[in-house]
Design a protein around this motif. Structure first.
Motif, short mmCIF file in Angstrom:
data_model
loop_
_atom_site.label_atom_id
_atom_site.label_comp_id
_atom_site.label_asym_id
_atom_site.label_seq_id
_atom_site.Cartn_x
_atom_site.Cartn_y
_atom_site.Cartn_z
N TRP A 1 8.44 52.54 53.88
CA TRP A 1 8.89 53.76 53.28
C TRP A 1 8.85 53.69 51.64
N LEU A 2 8.98 52.33 51.37
CA LEU A 2 9.00 52.21 49.74
C LEU A 2 7.43 52.42 49.41
N ARG B 1 11.30 46.05 47.12
CA ARG B 1 10.14 45.95 47.50
C ARG B 1 9.75 44.73 47.67
N ALA C 1 1.28 51.63 53.98
CA ALA C 1 2.70 51.82 54.58
C ALA C 1 2.66 52.43 55.94
N ARG C 2 1.64 53.38 56.52
CA ARG C 2 1.39 53.67 57.76
C ARG C 2 1.38 52.51 58.65
N ARG D 1 1.93 53.53 45.02
CA ARG D 1 1.92 54.27 46.26
C ARG D 1 0.91 53.90 47.21
N TYR E 1 18.30 47.78 45.83
CA TYR E 1 17.94 49.16 45.84
C TYR E 1 18.87 50.14 45.73
N ALA F 1 5.19 54.28 50.95
CA ALA F 1 4.63 55.55 51.10
C ALA F 1 5.14 56.50 49.83
N ASN F 2 6.20 56.00 49.50
CA ASN F 2 6.77 56.90 48.37
C ASN F 2 6.49 56.21 46.83
N GLY F 3 5.84 55.07 46.92
CA GLY F 3 5.69 54.70 45.52
C GLY F 3 6.79 54.02 44.80
N LEU F 4 7.84 53.65 45.49
CA LEU F 4 9.11 53.06 44.78
C LEU F 4 8.88 51.69 44.68
N VAL G 1 -0.25 54.75 50.70
CA VAL G 1 0.23 55.56 52.18
C VAL G 1 -0.38 54.92 53.25
#
Length: 76
Positions: free
Chosen positions: A54-55, A34, A69-70, A64, A21, A57-60, A66
Motif C-alpha cells: 500500500w505504501l 516503509r 506494490a502489486r 511510487r 506512520y 502504491a501510494n508513494g508514501l 505500482v
C-alpha cells in the motif's frame, strides 16, 4: 508451539511501523515506516506485505512503485 523468531521480528517491525506512520509517541516518519514494513514483508508476514504494498502504491515514504506494490499484495 513457540513463536518463530521471524514472527517476533515481523510483529516488532509492524508495531514500530504503525507508530512511525500514525505519529503516536514518535515523530511521523513515513520513510521509516516503509523501511520497517519492508522488513516485515520480507520476513513473510502477510500484514506487512499488504501494508508495504500500500505504501509503495501510494508513494508514501519513498518513490511510487505500482508494479512492486502489486507483487507484494498478491504475495500476501
Amino acid at each position: 508451539g513457540a513463536p518463530r523468531a521471524a514472527d517476533s521480528a515481523a510483529d516488532a517491525a509492524l508495531r514500530e511501523a504503525r507508530e512511525y506512520y500514525r505519529n503516536r509517541g514518535v515523530p511521523m516518519a513515513p520513510a521509516l515506516a516503509r523501511q520497517r514494513l519492508k522488513q516485515a514483508a520480507e520476513a513473510g508476514d502477510a500484514r506487512g506485505m499488504v501494508a508495504y504494498g500500500w505504501l509503495l502504491a501510494n508513494g508514501l515514504g519513498g518513490l511510487r512503485d505500482v508494479e512492486q506494490a502489486r507483487e507484494w499484495i498478491n504475495e500476501a
